[in-house]
Motif scaffolding. Structure first.
Motif, short mmCIF file in Angstrom:
data_model
loop_
_atom_site.label_atom_id
_atom_site.label_comp_id
_atom_site.label_asym_id
_atom_site.label_seq_id
_atom_site.Cartn_x
_atom_site.Cartn_y
_atom_site.Cartn_z
N ASP A 398 91.85 42.51 84.43
CA ASP A 398 91.33 42.58 83.06
C ASP A 398 90.83 41.24 82.55
OD1 ASP A 398 91.69 45.28 82.81
OD2 ASP A 398 93.47 45.16 81.55
N TYR A 402 86.89 40.38 81.86
CA TYR A 402 86.50 40.07 80.48
C TYR A 402 85.91 38.67 80.38
CZ TYR A 402 86.52 40.20 75.41
OH TYR A 402 86.11 40.18 74.10
N ARG A 406 82.01 37.96 79.19
CA ARG A 406 81.79 37.51 77.81
C ARG A 406 80.88 36.28 77.72
NH1 ARG A 406 84.91 33.36 75.25
NH2 ARG A 406 84.80 34.52 73.28
N VAL A 429 90.61 38.21 75.82
CA VAL A 429 90.91 39.58 76.25
C VAL A 429 92.23 40.05 75.62
CG1 VAL A 429 92.12 38.90 78.39
CG2 VAL A 429 91.04 41.14 78.21
N ALA A 496 81.20 42.02 74.50
CA ALA A 496 82.46 41.29 74.33
C ALA A 496 82.51 40.57 72.99
CB ALA A 496 82.64 40.30 75.47
N LEU A 545 85.74 48.40 75.47
CA LEU A 545 86.49 47.86 76.61
C LEU A 545 86.15 48.61 77.89
CD1 LEU A 545 89.94 47.22 74.90
CD2 LEU A 545 88.48 45.48 75.94
N LEU A 548 83.13 47.37 79.53
CA LEU A 548 83.38 46.12 80.25
C LEU A 548 84.26 46.33 81.48
CD1 LEU A 548 84.06 43.68 77.26
CD2 LEU A 548 81.90 44.12 78.44
N VAL A 550 87.40 47.08 81.35
CA VAL A 550 88.69 46.48 80.99
C VAL A 550 89.56 47.56 80.37
CG1 VAL A 550 89.83 44.74 79.55
CG2 VAL A 550 87.65 44.21 80.69
#
Length: 556
Positions: A398, A402, A406, A429, A496, A545, A548, A550
């Motif tokens: 994660d 992230y 980002r 994150v 992000a 999320l 992404l 994540v």
């Protein structure tokens, strides 16, 4: 009402002004009308600069155009007023409850909220990572593994038909060097000067021997090399696939370069280029006249010894993609391949394609891993580079995804291991995931207290009038536009940054507006309205999320 809904209202107003003669028929209605949240709340819920864009064609001042549009926009359903401001901005205030009703739309939409048809009908091939199968995916490849994967998710969310593709370079000089390195390691010899080192070479060499026990007894060294080339490449690529899968990155197609050679695609592509009059011979070599299309020099297709260059395989691969029906070919390359842009664009033009339409090359910059302010340079297995697996081991999937997503891909970034493993708001994150867990906790406490937000018909959006509520609703309304913009501009980092802003906006709302009643107090309609707003916020954070790649944890 979302910014897209409001843009449609403004567009209708422009059309009406043209039909009524208040604006010239020569005024072109913009395909996209920009609608933004004003910096100061007293300026309204939204603002647009459309009048400034229309003024030159209208032959009027921007303020005059805005004054024509203001009453037309004000007359639309859900609009309380539209006021002219400054040199010609239009500030728009929605009717009470119109903005709040968005929460009622978001919750049932669920996973679909944020998806648009902005790129509907576009069929696109996205090639990313494509590291040679001569070693583990390094940290630079990890960046493309994230950016490419997230971009594919965004493009699909914007309506495009996307094929994720990995180009497997299983032919050429690098593979020969890899095979010689494996054979040397298996024999206990020194690695060739131009070969590959690291513990992974010894591991794979040993695995090849286990698979083919008699390989070291083969009397012909070329036969042994062929075994190490085939088996070693397959083992290395299996590792690469496993690392990428564990990182949450998937591909639809793994395309083998060797297939282009085996099928005779390189001969066919040269014949086609020759028919177009772009091929010539010089000094015993075969050349493509790419300078005719802006390249800094012509490119060799076949060397004087008859062997193909990598560029010829690139030509055949591009044509293969186009023949599969992809109208746009997007290729992600590292900064060390920036020089390829000119030759690839010229190559597309040699095929009769428009490089601006059919080919897109994205260049990404380097990634550095740091700990205690110092660069982390050595890998446990690769010896000289930090690998994807090293990164995941250091900070987790994660945090790694992230952090890589980002930052703008065209900027060099330093990933701070200390920061990315910290359970604090300094860690981006953690900050966003914590906001999601906080939203889940509110809903959980409501259930434990027997408080239900009720059905949509019970929800009164006009109760969401607090400035913090309006600010949060405004942020939620922007999500589809953020997703579409990030996809269109190929800038995943926008998602992000949006999630971090949304998390901050929710925290401010939560601190200012009590959601659940105090002990001894009863829940009322405002409680239920705020529960709808809380759930809508949770849906958007989760959807962002997921884009992404994540996780959105319910507890931390």
């Amino acid at each position: 009402m979302t910014p897209a809904d409001l843009a449609a209202v403004i567009s209708d107003g422009v059309h009406t002004a043209i039909r009524s003669g208040h604006l010239s028929a020569e005024v072109p209605v913009p395909e996209e009308i920009r609608v933004e949240r004003p910096r100061h709340r007293h300026h309204g819920d939204y603002s647009t600069n459309v009048a400034l864009r229309l003024a030159p064609a209208a032959g009027l001042s921007a303020r005059a155009v805005a004054e024509v549009l203001a009453p037309l926009v004000s007359a639309a359903d859900g609009i309380a007023k539209a006021e002219v401001a400054g040199p010609g901005f239009l500030n728009i205030t929605l009717e009470s409850g119109v903005l709040g009703a968005l929460a009622r739309d978001i919750v049932p939409a669920g996973d679909a909220y944020g998806r648009t048809d902005r790129l509907g009908g576009v069929r696109l091939n996205l090639e990313f990572v494509s590291a040679n199968p001569t070693g583990p995916v390094h940290i630079g490849g990890a960046r493309w593994a994230v950016v490419g994967d997230v971009l594919a998710r965004l493009l699909e969310a914007a309506g495009a038909d996307v094929a994720r593709e990995y180009y497997f370079n299983d032919a050429g000089v690098q593979i020969d060097r890899f095979a010689r390195s494996l054979l040397a390691a298996a024999q206990g010899s020194l690695v060739p000067r131009d070969g590959y080192g690291g513990a992974y070479i010894e591991e794979i060499a040993a695995a090849v021997v286990r698979r083919r026990p008699g390989v070291l007894e083969l009397p012909d060294s070329e036969a042994a090399l062929a075994v190490f080339r085939a088996e070693g490449t397959a083992l290395m690529f299996d590792e690469i696939k496993a690392s990428l899968a564990a990182f949450g990155t998937r591909f639809d197609v793994f395309f083998n370069e060797k297939d282009l050679h085996d099928r005779g695609d390189l001969d066919a592509v040269v014949a086609r280029l020759r028919e177009g009059g772009h091929v010539f011979e010089e000094a015993g070599a075969l050349w493509l006249r790419t300078t005719e299309f802006g390249d800094d020099k012509d490119r060799v297709l076949a060397k004087s010894d008859g062997s193909w260059t990598y560029f010829t395989a690139d030509c055949a691969y591009y044509l293969n993609k186009r023949s599969r029906g992809f109208e746009r070919v997007v290729i992600m390359l590292g900064a060390d391949h920036a020089g390829y842009v000119g030759r690839m664009r010229a190559m597309a033009a040699c095929f009769g394609d428009d490089p601006d339409t059919h080919l897109e090359i994205l260049i990404g910059q380097l990634v550095n891993l740091v700990r205690d302010g110092e660069p982390v340079r050595m890998s446990k297995r690769a010896g000289t580079v930090v690998t994807l697996d090293d990164l995941v081991e250091a900070v987790g999937v994660d945090a790694a995804r992230y952090a890589l997503a980002r930052a703008s891909a065209d900027a060099v970034i330093d990933l701070d291991i200390d920061l990315l493993t910290r359970q604090s708001n300094d860690n981006p994150v953690h900050y966003v995931q914590y906001a999601h867990t906080r939203l889940c906790a509110v809903q959980r406490k409501a259930r434990e207290a027997g408080i239900d937000k009720g059905v949509p018909q019970d929800f009164d959006p006009s109760l969401l009038t607090h400035p913090r509520e309006a600010a949060l609703l405004g942020m939620l309304a922007e999500f589809p536009q953020v997703v579409a913009g990030a996809a269109t501009l190929r800038e995943p980092h926008r998602v992000a940054h949006y999630l971090e802003a949304l998390a901050a906006t929710y925290h401010r709302f939560y601190d200012a507006c009590r959601v659940l009643p105090r002990t001894g107090e009863d829940a009322d309609d405002r409680t239920r309205a705020r529960l709808w707003l809380t759930e809508a916020s949770r849906v958007v954070l989760r959807n962002g999320l997921r884009l992404l790649g994540v996780s959105a944890p319910e507890r931390m």
